[in-house]
Motif scaffolding. Structure first.
Motif, PDB file in Angstrom:
ATOM      1  N   ARG A 151       0.812  -1.220   0.000  1.00 29.16           N
ATOM      2  CA  ARG A 151       0.000   0.000   0.000  1.00 29.16           C
ATOM      3  C   ARG A 151       0.845   1.269   0.000  1.00 29.16           C
ATOM      4  N   LEU A 152       2.150   1.108   0.156  1.00 30.36           N
ATOM      5  CA  LEU A 152       3.027   2.264   0.306  1.00 30.36           C
ATOM      6  C   LEU A 152       3.751   2.617  -0.991  1.00 30.36           C
ATOM      7  N   GLY A 153       4.073   3.887  -1.121  1.00 25.58           N
ATOM      8  CA  GLY A 153       4.908   4.326  -2.220  1.00 25.58           C
ATOM      9  C   GLY A 153       6.362   4.036  -1.940  1.00 25.58           C
ATOM     10  N   PRO A 154       7.248   4.387  -2.868  1.00 21.60           N
ATOM     11  CA  PRO A 154       8.684   4.153  -2.665  1.00 21.60           C
ATOM     12  C   PRO A 154       9.235   5.001  -1.521  1.00 21.60           C
ATOM     13  N   ASP A 155      10.239   4.482  -0.855  1.00 15.36           N
ATOM     14  CA  ASP A 155      10.880   5.134   0.279  1.00 15.36           C
ATOM     15  C   ASP A 155      12.202   5.730  -0.191  1.00 15.36           C
ATOM     16  N   PRO A 156      12.394   7.048  -0.082  1.00 17.06           N
ATOM     17  CA  PRO A 156      13.655   7.652  -0.526  1.00 17.06           C
ATOM     18  C   PRO A 156      14.879   7.079   0.162  1.00 17.06           C
ATOM     19  N   LEU A 157      14.712   6.546   1.367  1.00 16.02           N
ATOM     20  CA  LEU A 157      15.864   6.019   2.087  1.00 16.02           C
ATOM     21  C   LEU A 157      16.255   4.620   1.623  1.00 16.02           C
ATOM     22  N   HIS A 158      15.403   3.976   0.849  1.00 16.93           N
ATOM     23  CA  HIS A 158      15.814   2.748   0.169  1.00 16.93           C
ATOM     24  C   HIS A 158      16.403   3.093  -1.199  1.00 16.93           C
ATOM     25  N   ASN A 159      15.721   3.990  -1.915  1.00 16.33           N
ATOM     26  CA  ASN A 159      16.215   4.475  -3.207  1.00 16.33           C
ATOM     27  C   ASN A 159      16.668   3.325  -4.100  1.00 16.33           C
ATOM     28  N   MET A 183       3.060  14.150   1.213  1.00 16.48           N
ATOM     29  CA  MET A 183       2.829  13.490   2.498  1.00 16.48           C
ATOM     30  C   MET A 183       1.873  12.313   2.375  1.00 16.48           C
ATOM     31  N   ASP A 184       1.467  11.998   1.151  1.00 21.04           N
ATOM     32  CA  ASP A 184       0.620  10.833   0.905  1.00 21.04           C
ATOM     33  C   ASP A 184       1.531   9.609   0.872  1.00 21.04           C
ATOM     34  N   GLN A 185       1.396   8.728   1.866  1.00 20.79           N
ATOM     35  CA  GLN A 185       2.328   7.607   1.998  1.00 20.79           C
ATOM     36  C   GLN A 185       2.204   6.593   0.862  1.00 20.79           C
ATOM     37  N   SER A 186       1.096   6.649   0.112  1.00 16.04           N
ATOM     38  CA  SER A 186       0.967   5.779  -1.052  1.00 16.04           C
ATOM     39  C   SER A 186       1.707   6.338  -2.266  1.00 16.04           C
ATOM     40  N   VAL A 187       2.149   7.577  -2.163  1.00 18.81           N
ATOM     41  CA  VAL A 187       2.923   8.217  -3.231  1.00 18.81           C
ATOM     42  C   VAL A 187       4.409   8.252  -2.866  1.00 18.81           C
TER      43      VAL A 187
END
Length: 295
Positions: A151-159, A183-187
């Protein structure tokens, strides 16, 4: 609530102090008693973070899933092996600064009596961790953990490879203002109010521009700057988005008043153009921006 850099620091901390260790899991408050029974006596294999979601994987395939929300907090203590740990969570301070954990200077004799509504207590041979006030606290299966992540979007800290393109596509498919989409966690997983305001300012993006109105290059810059600033937050344990040239005094990191361009600086002159920094509400959260630079 804690932003993504704090949750990644939390995962690293758990891996350092509890990784590969058999844990006793209890619920002094009682609200997680059934979940604690499923996890206690098993070895914590891996601590994981994605955005603001936190997971502990145990050797029998179950996970402890925690979302701290606005009021959740972890506190730690133990013997000398816990010197690298710090308490993370509410109450938040500007920049999400952490507080040091308690170490026993003498012979470690186990955790102290629980104080307050401790939802979960984890205890190893060398230390303990207490969770209070979390929005989500559940013992779940691998399939259920996968459903949360889906349900989540990509995480910049994983990149990871393809994450940048995935974010650009998710952002530009929506007509919602970019200030909400950041701030939309799905984005975009992990960005909160501080990073949202600071990255939009740093990239001179009008917060009310719809996602569909953001060109590919600008969307890419928003991703790249989120990666950069959040990685700095993991390293420093604080959100600092201004360059050293704007810091007063000596030392390493800046004082709180110098750490941000616009966040909580309403009415003060913009560090770039001198226009008074504005504040309004969008999506039930305060938005800080510069009416001069972000047009």
């Amino acid at each position: 609530m804690p932003e993504g850099h704090s949750i990644h620091r939390l995962a690293r901390q758990f891996q350092d102090v509890f990784g590969g260790q058999r844990l006793e899991v209890s619920s002094p408050q009682g609200r997680f008693a059934a979940g604690a029974q499923l996890l206690t006596g098993h070895t914590m294999v891996e601590a994981l973070a994605h955005g603001k979601q936190f997971f502990l994987r145990f050797d029998h395939g179950l996970f402890l899933h925690v979302h701290l929300g606005l009021y959740g907090a972890w506190s730690f203590g133990g013997d000398s092996t816990f010197t690298g740990s710090s308490s993370i969570g509410a109450p938040r301070r500007i920049g999400e600064r952490e507080s040091g954990a308690g170490q026993d200077d003498g012979q470690y004799s186990g955790p102290p009596a629980p104080v307050g509504a401790v939802r979960v207590r984890l205890v190893s041979e060398h230390g303990w961790a207490d969770l209070r006030g979390a929005t989500t606290c559940a013992a779940i299966t691998a399939a259920e953990a996968g459903a949360v992540l889906d349900r989540l979007g990509p995480d910049p800290l994983h990149n990871r490879p393809g994450d940048r393109e995935e974010f650009i596509g998710r952002l530009r498919r929506r007509k919602t203002p970019v200030a909400l989409l950041m701030m939309d966690q799905s984005v975009l997983a992990g960005v909160g109010n501080i990073y949202r305001a600071e990255v939009l300012f740093r990239q001179a993006v009008d917060p009310w521009t719809p996602g569909s109105g953001i060109d590919v290059d600008t969307a890419g810059r928003l991703w790249d700057d989120s990666v950069r600033t959040m990685a700095d937050g993991v390293r420093d344990g604080r959100i600092v988005t201004t360059p050293p040239s704007l810091w007063s005094g000596g030392g390493g990191l800046p004082r709180d008043a110098d750490a941000h361009f616009v966040y909580k600086r309403q009415g003060l002159p913009c560090r770039a153009c001198g226009t008074a920094v504005g504040v309004t509400e969008i999506g039930a959260r305060k938005l800080y921006w510069c009416p001069g630079c972000q047009v």
